[in-house]
Write a protein that holds these residues in place. Structure first.
Motif, PDB file in Angstrom:
ATOM      1  N   CYS A  62       0.867  -1.186   0.000  1.00 63.22           N
ATOM      2  CA  CYS A  62       0.000   0.000   0.000  1.00 63.22           C
ATOM      3  C   CYS A  62       0.896   1.225   0.000  1.00 63.22           C
ATOM      4  O   CYS A  62       2.104   1.122   0.243  1.00 63.22           O
ATOM      5  CB  CYS A  62      -0.926   0.026   1.219  1.00 63.22           C
ATOM      6  SG  CYS A  62      -0.090   0.422   2.773  1.00 63.22           S
ATOM      7  N   ILE A 103      -7.046  -0.280   0.778  1.00 62.53           N
ATOM      8  CA  ILE A 103      -6.434  -1.621   0.667  1.00 62.53           C
ATOM      9  C   ILE A 103      -6.754  -2.435   1.927  1.00 62.53           C
ATOM     10  O   ILE A 103      -7.128  -3.610   1.833  1.00 62.53           O
ATOM     11  CB  ILE A 103      -4.894  -1.504   0.481  1.00 62.53           C
ATOM     12  CG1 ILE A 103      -4.550  -0.698  -0.771  1.00 62.53           C
ATOM     13  CG2 ILE A 103      -4.210  -2.875   0.534  1.00 62.53           C
ATOM     14  CD1 ILE A 103      -4.371  -1.424  -2.043  1.00 62.53           C
ATOM     15  N   MET A 161      -1.543  -4.275  -5.388  1.00 60.91           N
ATOM     16  CA  MET A 161      -1.897  -2.933  -4.904  1.00 60.91           C
ATOM     17  C   MET A 161      -2.360  -2.048  -6.062  1.00 60.91           C
ATOM     18  O   MET A 161      -3.392  -1.377  -5.972  1.00 60.91           O
ATOM     19  CB  MET A 161      -0.689  -2.279  -4.227  1.00 60.91           C
ATOM     20  CG  MET A 161      -0.882  -0.794  -3.999  1.00 60.91           C
ATOM     21  SD  MET A 161       0.587   0.052  -3.434  1.00 60.91           S
ATOM     22  CE  MET A 161       1.515   0.253  -4.958  1.00 60.91           C
TER      23      MET A 161
END
Ligand code: 13P
Ligand code: SF4
Length: 350
Positions: A171, A179, A341
Motif C-alpha cells: 500500500c 487496501i 496494490m
C-alpha cells in the motif's frame, strides 16, 4: 560509497559546470518555476547541471522519475515525471526509455526495477535509505504472521524488495485505508509504519489493524503540542499533515493526505496561509505555482531524500554505475504484492 572527489574532478573535466548568470537568464522559464524559493544567483549554480543532465538524458534515452520530496532544482529542472509513491510506481510500469534514474530513495528505485525489470534503474546515491524500510526484514513479517495466524500482511511500499516479497499486498499513503478495508479478514497486519497503521485503523473501524513499530524520522518529530501552539499563534493558517505523522498530530491538523493528496488539497483550496506538516521540499516545489498561498511554519528535512543532488544525478547518468539490482526470485514475489496494490487501487477508483 561514492568518491566525491573523483566524481567532481571527472565531471569538471567532461562538462562545463561553472556557475553562469547568462545561462540562468537563458533558462528563465525553468527558473520561473522556483523563483519564489531560489534567487537567480543561486539558480546560476544549478543551471549548468540542469543543461548537462537534460542533454545526457536525450543522448542515453533516459527518464527521471522524481518524488515530491526532491529539491526544486531536481523537481522542476530535470524530472520527467513527478509524484507520490503510488504515482511513481505506476509511471515506472510505463517507461519505454532504456534508463530510469530514480529521484528518490532506494526502495523507490527497487520498486521501479521490480515493475520494469528490463530497464536499467539508477539510484544516484545508494545511501539514500529510509528509516521505515530499515525498520523491518522478512523475519519481522514472519514474526507478525506467527503472532496473528491467517491475517493478511499489508506492507507499505517504504520497504525492501525482500519484505514486499514476504507480504500479501503493498500500500502507499494514498490507498492504505482502501487496501486494508478490502482485505478478506477481520484482522489485518500493517507494516512497517505504526503511525500510518494507527491512522488507517481509525478510518477502517470494521477491521482490527495490528502493526509493526517502525516510524518515519521526518514525520515522527511533529507533536500535537507543536501543532496546537502554532495554531494558537497563527489561527488563519491551514495545517496539512502527512499520515506518517502520529494520529494526535493528524487530529490537530485540518487535512491529511499523501504528498500528492496534499498538493491537490492546497491547489484546490488555495488557503491564504498553509503549513505543510511534512518534508521541507514539498512547499518549495509548489510555491511558485500557487502565488496566492503563503507557506509558513516549520518543516523537517529527510536526510535520505536530500542525498540525491543534481551532481549525483549527472554522475550516475554519466557512468551508469549506480544500478539497482534485485534477486529475480525475490523480485517476482515482490512484483505480485506491488501489482496487487496497483490493480486494487485502479478497481477501487472506478
Ligand atoms: P507519499 O509520497 O506516497 O505520500 O510518501 C511519502 C514518503 O514519505 C515517501 O518516502
Ligand atoms: Fe523514509 Fe520518511 Fe524519508 Fe520518506 S520521508 S524516505 S518515509 S525517512
Amino acid at each position: 560509497m561514492l568518491d566525491l572527489t573523483k566524481m567532481r574532478s571527472t565531471l569538471a573535466g567532461q562538462y562545463d559546470l561553472a556557475p553562469s548568470m547568462r545561462l540562468a537568464e537563458d533558462m528563465a522559464d525553468t527558473h520561473a518555476k522556483m523563483a519564489r524559493v531560489m534567487p537567480l544567483a543561486d539558480f546560476a549554480r544549478y543551471a549548468p547541471y540542469i543543461r548537462a543532465i537534460n542533454a545526457l538524458k536525450r543522448e542515453k534515452n533516459a527518464v527521471i522519475l522524481a518524488h515530491n520530496y526532491m529539491t526544486p532544482d531536481i523537481y522542476h529542472g530535470v524530472a520527467d515525471v513527478v509524484g507520490d509513491s503510488l504515482q511513481l510506481a505506476i509511471e515506472a510500469t510505463k517507461v519505454e526509455a532504456e534508463i530510469i534514474v530514480q529521484g528518490g530513495v532506494h526502495f523507490m528505485a527497487e520498486t521501479s526495477k521490480i515493475l520494469n525489470p528490463a530497464k536499467t534503474v539508477l539510484i544516484p546515491d545508494m545511501q539514500a535509505g529510509c528509516s521505515l524500510a530499515e525498520s523491518i526484514t522478512a523475519d519481522g513479517i514472519a514474526e507478525m504472521r506467527a503472532k496473528y495466524p491467517g491475517a493478511p500482511v499489508v506492507s507499505y511500499v517504504n520497504t525492501t524488495a525482500e519484505v514486499k516479497a514476504a507480504s500479501d499486498i503493498c500500500c502507499t499513503s494514498s490507498n492504505a485505508a482502501q487496501i486494508v478495508a478490502a482485505q478478506d479478514s477481520d484482522v489485518v497486519i500493517m507494516t512497517p509504519d505504526q503511525y500510518l497503521a494507527q491512522n488507517v485503523a481509525r478510518e477502517v473501524p470494521q477491521k482490527k489493524v495490528v502493526w509493526w513499530e517502525g516510524s518515519c524520522i521526518v514525520h515522527e518529530q511533529y507533536t500535537k503540542d507543536d501543532i496546537n501552539a502554532f495554531r494558537e499563534m497563527n489561527p488563519d493558517t491551514r495545517i496539512i499533515a502527512h499520515p506518517e505523522c502520529p494520529p494526535d498530530v493528524v487530529d490537530a491538523s485540518d487535512f491529511s493526505g499523501s504528498t500528492s493528496g496534499i498538493i491537490d488539497y492546497v491547489t484546490r483550496e488555495k488557503p491564504s496561509k498553509a503549513m505543510l506538516v511534512t518534508e521541507c521540499s514539498m512547499a518549495s516545489n509548489i510555491s511558485d505555482a500557487l502565488p496566492e498561498v503563503e507557506f509558513t511554519g516549520p518543516c523537517n528535512m529527510c536526510p535520505y531524500m536530500k542525498k540525491i543532488t543534481l551532481e549525483k544525478i549527472l554522475w550516475s547518468l554519466h557512468t551508469e554505475t549506480q544500478a539497482v539490482e534485485v534477486d529475480p526470485q525475490i523480485a517476482a514475489k515482490a512484483k505480485i504484492a506491488v501489482e496487487r496494490m496497483i490493480e486494487l487501487s485502479r478497481a477501487l477508483a472506478k
